[in-house]
Design a protein around this motif. Structure first.
Motif, PDB file in Angstrom:
ATOM      1  N   SER A   1      -2.743  11.296  -9.494  1.00 53.23           N
ATOM      2  CA  SER A   1      -3.203  10.489 -10.621  1.00 53.23           C
ATOM      3  C   SER A   1      -2.565  11.003 -11.897  1.00 53.23           C
ATOM      4  O   SER A   1      -1.964  12.085 -11.909  1.00 53.23           O
ATOM      5  CB  SER A   1      -4.729  10.555 -10.737  1.00 53.23           C
ATOM      6  N   ALA A   2      -2.691  10.235 -12.980  1.00 49.05           N
ATOM      7  CA  ALA A   2      -2.239  10.648 -14.313  1.00 49.05           C
ATOM      8  C   ALA A   2      -0.779  11.092 -14.317  1.00 49.05           C
ATOM      9  O   ALA A   2      -0.459  12.217 -14.660  1.00 49.05           O
ATOM     10  CB  ALA A   2      -3.139  11.760 -14.846  1.00 49.05           C
ATOM     11  N   GLY A   3       0.098  10.193 -13.884  1.00 52.92           N
ATOM     12  CA  GLY A   3       1.520  10.525 -13.887  1.00 52.92           C
ATOM     13  C   GLY A   3       2.317   9.518 -13.086  1.00 52.92           C
ATOM     14  O   GLY A   3       1.767   8.557 -12.539  1.00 52.92           O
TER      15      GLY A   3
ATOM     16  N   VAL B   1      -3.608   6.754  -7.936  1.00 53.18           N
ATOM     17  CA  VAL B   1      -4.659   6.073  -8.707  1.00 53.18           C
ATOM     18  C   VAL B   1      -4.011   5.286  -9.841  1.00 53.18           C
ATOM     19  O   VAL B   1      -3.226   5.833 -10.616  1.00 53.18           O
ATOM     20  CB  VAL B   1      -5.668   7.098  -9.287  1.00 53.18           C
ATOM     21  N   VAL B   2      -4.360   3.991  -9.940  1.00 52.23           N
ATOM     22  CA  VAL B   2      -3.777   3.124 -10.977  1.00 52.23           C
ATOM     23  C   VAL B   2      -4.882   2.353 -11.698  1.00 52.23           C
ATOM     24  O   VAL B   2      -6.002   2.222 -11.195  1.00 52.23           O
ATOM     25  CB  VAL B   2      -2.765   2.121 -10.375  1.00 52.23           C
ATOM     26  N   SER B   3      -4.505   1.806 -12.890  1.00 45.23           N
ATOM     27  CA  SER B   3      -5.483   1.042 -13.658  1.00 45.23           C
ATOM     28  C   SER B   3      -4.977  -0.362 -13.994  1.00 45.23           C
ATOM     29  O   SER B   3      -5.594  -1.080 -14.770  1.00 45.23           O
ATOM     30  CB  SER B   3      -5.815   1.787 -14.955  1.00 45.23           C
TER      31      SER B   3
ATOM     32  N   VAL C   1      -5.518   3.485  -5.316  1.00 45.95           N
ATOM     33  CA  VAL C   1      -6.889   3.379  -5.819  1.00 45.95           C
ATOM     34  C   VAL C   1      -6.779   2.607  -7.130  1.00 45.95           C
ATOM     35  O   VAL C   1      -6.056   3.017  -8.029  1.00 45.95           O
ATOM     36  CB  VAL C   1      -7.513   4.766  -6.108  1.00 45.95           C
ATOM     37  N   CYS C   2      -7.462   1.473  -7.215  1.00 42.39           N
ATOM     38  CA  CYS C   2      -7.446   0.670  -8.442  1.00 42.39           C
ATOM     39  C   CYS C   2      -8.744   0.917  -9.170  1.00 42.39           C
ATOM     40  O   CYS C   2      -9.815   0.542  -8.692  1.00 42.39           O
ATOM     41  CB  CYS C   2      -7.307  -0.800  -8.097  1.00 42.39           C
ATOM     42  N   GLU C   3      -8.624   1.561 -10.332  1.00 47.51           N
ATOM     43  CA  GLU C   3      -9.808   2.028 -11.047  1.00 47.51           C
ATOM     44  C   GLU C   3     -10.067   1.170 -12.274  1.00 47.51           C
ATOM     45  O   GLU C   3      -9.226   1.082 -13.172  1.00 47.51           O
ATOM     46  CB  GLU C   3      -9.598   3.490 -11.459  1.00 47.51           C
TER      47      GLU C   3
END
Length: 312
Positions: A94-96, A115-117, A134-136
């Protein structure tokens, strides 16, 4: 077989969020033993501490578990090498940029989830070769997307665009919520806040009690100039809002945040000056129970509601 249970070789398509200061080996192994996928949150661990948690988790469960790695991590290379050395089979990044580590991990035979948004980042993750996303949505606790897209709209938009399995996250903590996410096109769910308020969570008891006390409207997404984060409205949050009145620079915001603010709140239990990260779903969390009971409750409600809907 469901795509997510098949991918991870687990009983239920439930993934526990790899939250900082909350997701140690006790929580991860308890979730895995109950039929979900437990994740160790590497984001708040020094490399040697992560190794210790992985080793303890292996002793506590013979079921699959994974590690969540925020790629903003300063010791990222060391972390990735430990994951390979300790033969962890599943990694959530995540975060990158997913391109940075996906091929390295895949070459080691590791299943990689990012993890994506947003739809844009989901497509980038798929192109980088991840096994699932993972769609957050905006409802989630902790660090969040700048787009403020809700889970309810994000999941079907991503589902329409990608071919890989989709895991829904943000605002899910019940069987009813899990069924709704899967109806919208998710293959499984990732749950954070509900597992933060469990017996096995490494969060401070003060923080766990706060989660139970939170009502709707008691959290807010803020600090967008650094990395958007959903916080409980405590004294520290009020200080952030007061600072915003003066049109602060990024340096001003960083100075107020300081170091180890999340540790102070979630791990050490300082409810006034700590950063208390939790999702909007906290308004539906009314008691602290074991991770195994949480999963049993979710699956019971999931199956009951599915029957109810069939009768429509």
């Amino acid at each position: 077989m469901n795509k997510i249970t098949e991918l991870f070789n687990i009983k239920y398509p439930i993934v526990q969020g790899g939250m900082i200061w909350v997701s140690g080996w006790k929580l991860a192994s308890a979730v895995s033993n109950a039929g979900g996928l437990g994740l160790i949150g590497a984001g708040s661990m020094y490399p040697d501490v992560l190794r210790e948690h992985i080793q303890k988790c292996k002793k506590a469960t013979d079921k699959p578990f994974g590690v969540n790695v925020p790629m903003l991590y300063p010791d990222i290379e060391e972390i990735m090498n430990i994951i390979v050395e300790e033969e962890v089979k599943i990694v959530f990044t995540s975060a990158g940029n997913p391109k940075t580590w996906t091929s390295f991990l895949k070459e080691q035979g590791i299943t990689v989830v990012h993890v994506v948004s947003s739809v844009k980042f989901a497509l980038k993750a798929e192109a980088a070769g991840v096994d699932a996303v993972v769609c957050e949505g905006f409802e989630a606790g902790g660090h969040n997307g700048r787009e403020e897209t809700t889970t309810f709209t994000l999941i079907p938009m991503v589902r329409e665009q990608v071919k890989i399995p989709v895991i829904a996250a943000g605002g899910i903590g019940t069987g009813r919520g899990m069924l709704a996410a899967m109806t919208l096109g998710a293959n499984g769910v990732q749950i954070g806040s509900r597992f933060a308020a469990t017996i096995e969570s490494s969060a401070h008891d003060n923080f766990k009690k706060t989660i139970v006390d939170v009502k709707d409207g008691d959290t807010h997404l803020t600090l967008k100039e650094l990395a958007p984060v959903r916080l409980v409205k405590n004294r520290f949050y009020e200080r952030v809002q007061e600072l915003y009145q003066n049109n602060p620079s990024i340096e001003d915001i960083k100075e107020l945040l300081g170091r180890a603010r999340a540790k102070k709140g979630m791990f050490e239990g300082d409810l006034d000056e700590g950063e208390l990260e939790i999702g909007q779903i906290a308004g539906l969390i009314h008691e602290i129970k074991s991770a195994g009971d949480v999963i049993a409750d979710i699956m019971k409600e999931f199956n009951e509601v599915k029957l109810e809907l069939n009768s429509l």
